[in-house]
Enzyme design. Structure first.
Site, PDB file in Angstrom:
ATOM      1  CG  HIS A 180      -1.940   1.124   1.256  1.00  0.00           C
ATOM      2  ND1 HIS A 180      -2.215   1.687   2.289  1.00  0.00           N
ATOM      3  CD2 HIS A 180      -3.048   1.231   0.185  1.00  0.00           C
ATOM      4  CE1 HIS A 180      -3.494   2.214   2.259  1.00  0.00           C
ATOM      5  NE2 HIS A 180      -4.053   2.396   0.565  1.00  0.00           N
ATOM      6  CE  LYS A 182      -1.952   5.237  -1.476  1.00  0.00           C
ATOM      7  NZ  LYS A 182      -1.702   4.189  -0.152  1.00  0.00           N
ATOM      8  CG  ASP A 187      17.403  14.178 -10.670  1.00  0.00           C
ATOM      9  OD1 ASP A 187      17.582  12.639 -11.258  1.00  0.00           O
ATOM     10  OD2 ASP A 187      17.160  15.153 -11.433  1.00  0.00           O
ATOM     11  CG  HIS A 420      -7.976   7.931  -0.406  1.00  0.00           C
ATOM     12  ND1 HIS A 420      -6.266   7.915  -0.548  1.00  0.00           N
ATOM     13  CD2 HIS A 420      -8.067   7.181  -0.036  1.00  0.00           C
ATOM     14  CE1 HIS A 420      -5.929   6.883  -0.921  1.00  0.00           C
ATOM     15  NE2 HIS A 420      -7.461   6.406  -0.704  1.00  0.00           N
ATOM     16  CE  LYS A 422      -4.943   6.440   2.619  1.00  0.00           C
ATOM     17  NZ  LYS A 422      -5.784   6.059   2.410  1.00  0.00           N
ATOM     18  CG  ASP A 427       0.977  16.247  23.090  1.00  0.00           C
ATOM     19  OD1 ASP A 427      -0.277  15.629  23.230  1.00  0.00           O
ATOM     20  OD2 ASP A 427       1.314  15.394  23.276  1.00  0.00           O
TER      21      ASP A 427
END
Length: 523
Positions: A180, A182, A187, A420, A422, A427
């Site tokens: 999952h 991403k 470079d 979507h 996450k 704190d």
């Protein structure tokens, strides 16, 4: 003419033999090909690419902030897409890309075409995709893989190319675990990490569902960590060279696929989208080296790729490392997760925080906004326990932001129709951005990747979203007369709903039925 019973009897051995051959073929096919001939490779380090355009552009700031990482949040979908396109265009040495989903649509084809052009400039391209998210792309990926400077690998591949779900029947235990992660690194100088996959719904190029999401672009020391992690997956036991699984299409078919890929930008809807991206101020700022990086400590956290084979040790998993880095919150936790299934253990953990006086606020999708109804069912059965223990629960509405403030929605850009992103803040001092959902699948089955960012500005922005924007975009759940109610704020006042909004009676019953099934470990 033979009697029907005689025909049935005489044909039975042939049918039985054919079935046995088919079953044998399926069993053989469920095991991926050998990796003996696969060649390992490593990322290009930032020192090797210091003389590139990106290297020269970033060098003064990296020298000014030794040991720190520069981060730029990418809440706006147009900016997030522009960042990827501009980065590919600027590449001179290498492009390393890792995604769970890559769609055969406008944005997916525009990026594929950009990778072709980069390879033709002698840029080395390594593309690692989870095989569950490459539907319909075998031919185009094979053509890209045939470029001299390109390697495409599929992670945890399905044995049946024509109808992939058939693989679940023969090897469910393996294929149920997915990559999952991403990441998008150019470079060895910049990287983009976050929640977005590659597809129109992630970049506001689709007339249908649009995801509210968050990525960050980073420069500095953490880029080397991402590159090293990419190598770990690229050279893992689950990464298979595409040529072992897919053949290059014949010339006529290949030409048709290339024309379709190139024509993506010429369609009316695509043309309007490309023009909108071109007007993004992000492009001009990045090209001029004027992006406003915040230079802060950043740590990458990720899972061992052996997790998809059931071989990763608990201490090597992202969840354990994340908890070690974050330590115990003392004031607040503001959590945003589209697929939130806390489980009994999670409810206990959040409850222990509120008992210590820590404020806990959680935003997830409402039933009307989710794109995975089974996950919503897995979450719904924990709502009452969370509310009873003092956790503030919000559920994003499908019509988010219509009645609320018209400015950007805090750190999440313009409002979308489904959540979507996450991310969470602790704190008011540090934040997490990545691919990790707070559900059993992310914790135990899929591999994940993210950044822990010591940024008061980002953490405060997330907290401010709960204070100012989310009340207009989401239902706030409370208990009233021992029942859950949904409170909706709007321009014309507030209202309280006593039934779960956005679904028919039958849909609510279906969610209730799913909630009774023992499917939490799969969610």
């Amino acid at each position: 003419m033979q009697p029907r019973d005689t025909l049935r009897k005489s044909s039975h051995p042939i049918w039985k033999g054919s079935l046995l051959i088919a079953m044998a073929a399926m069993l053989c096919a469920c095991t991926p090909a050998s990796l003996e001939d696969r060649r390992p490779s490593q990322a290009i380090h930032s020192k090797e690419s210091a003389d590139t355009r990106l290297g020269r552009m970033l060098a003064p700031q990296i020298a000014q902030y030794p040991g720190l990482t520069g981060v730029v949040p990418l809440p706006e979908p147009l900016d997030a897409f522009a960042a990827r396109m501009v980065s590919i265009a600027a590449a001179e040495r290498s492009i390393d890309i890792q995604y769970y989903i890559w769609r055969d649509d406008i944005t997916g084809n525009l990026l594929l075409q950009a990778l072709h052009k980069a390879a033709q400039r002698n840029v080395r391209v390594r593309l690692l995709l989870d095989d569950n998210g490459t539907s319909g792309l075998d031919g185009k990926l094979a053509i890209l893989n045939a470029e001299p400077n390109v390697e495409v690998r599929l992670f945890n591949p399905f044995p049946f190319r024509f109808f992939k779900p058939l693989g679940f029947l023969t090897d469910f235990r393996r294929l149920n675990r997915r990559m999952h992660n991403k990441s998008f690194t150019v470079d060895g100088q910049i990287t983009i990490v976050g929640g977005r996959n590659i597809g129109d719904e992630y970049f506001d190029a689709s007339p249908g569902i649009t995801f509210t999401d968050l990525d960050v672009m980073a420069a500095g020391p953490v880029v080397a960590e991402v590159s090293q992690d990419f190598d770990r997956y690229w050279n893992s036991e689950s990464a298979y060279p595409l040529e072992q699984l897919v053949s290059v299409p014949r010339e006529r078919k290949a030409q048709a696929l290339l024309q379709d890929e190139a024509g993506a930008a010429l369609r009316p809807q695509a043309h309007a989208y490309v023009e909108a991206v071109a007007k993004s101020t992000f492009i001009a700022k990045m090209a001029a080296g004027e992006l406003n990086y915040e230079w802060v400590p950043v740590r990458m956290v990720s899972d061992d790729p052996g997790k998809v084979l059931g071989r990763a040790q608990p201490e090597t998993m992202l969840m354990a490392r994340l908890m070690d880095i974050l330590e115990t919150p003392t004031e607040s936790v503001d959590l945003i997760s589209p697929y939130f299934v806390p489980t009994t253990q999670g409810v206990e953990a959040f409850s222990s925080l509120t008992q210590k006086g820590v404020r806990v606020r959680i935003l997830t999708n409402a039933m009307e906004a989710t794109d995975v109804i089974a996950v919503h069912a897995g979450y719904a059965k924990y709502r009452r326990a969370l509310l009873e223990h003092g956790i503030s629960l919000y559920e994003l509405r499908r019509t988010a932001g219509i009645d609320g403030p018209k400015e950007k929605a805090g750190p999440f850009g313009s409002s979308g129709s489904s959540l979507h992103a996450k991310t969470f803040a602790v704190d008011g001092e540090r934040a997490f951005v990545g691919s990790f959902n707070f559900d059993p699948r992310s914790a135990r089955l899929n591999t994940e990747l993210g950044f822990v960012i010591e940024s008061r500005a980002l953490a405060t922005a997330i907290a401010s979203a709960f204070d100012n924007d989310i009340p207009y975009q989401a239902y706030r759940l409370t208990l009233q007369d021992d029942s859950i109610v949904w409170n909706e704020a709007g321009a014309n006042g507030s209202r309280t709903l006593h039934h779960e909004p956005g679904g028919s009676l039958w849909k609510r019953l279906y969610v209730g039925f799913l909630a009774m099934l023992p499917i939490d470990p799969l969610l």
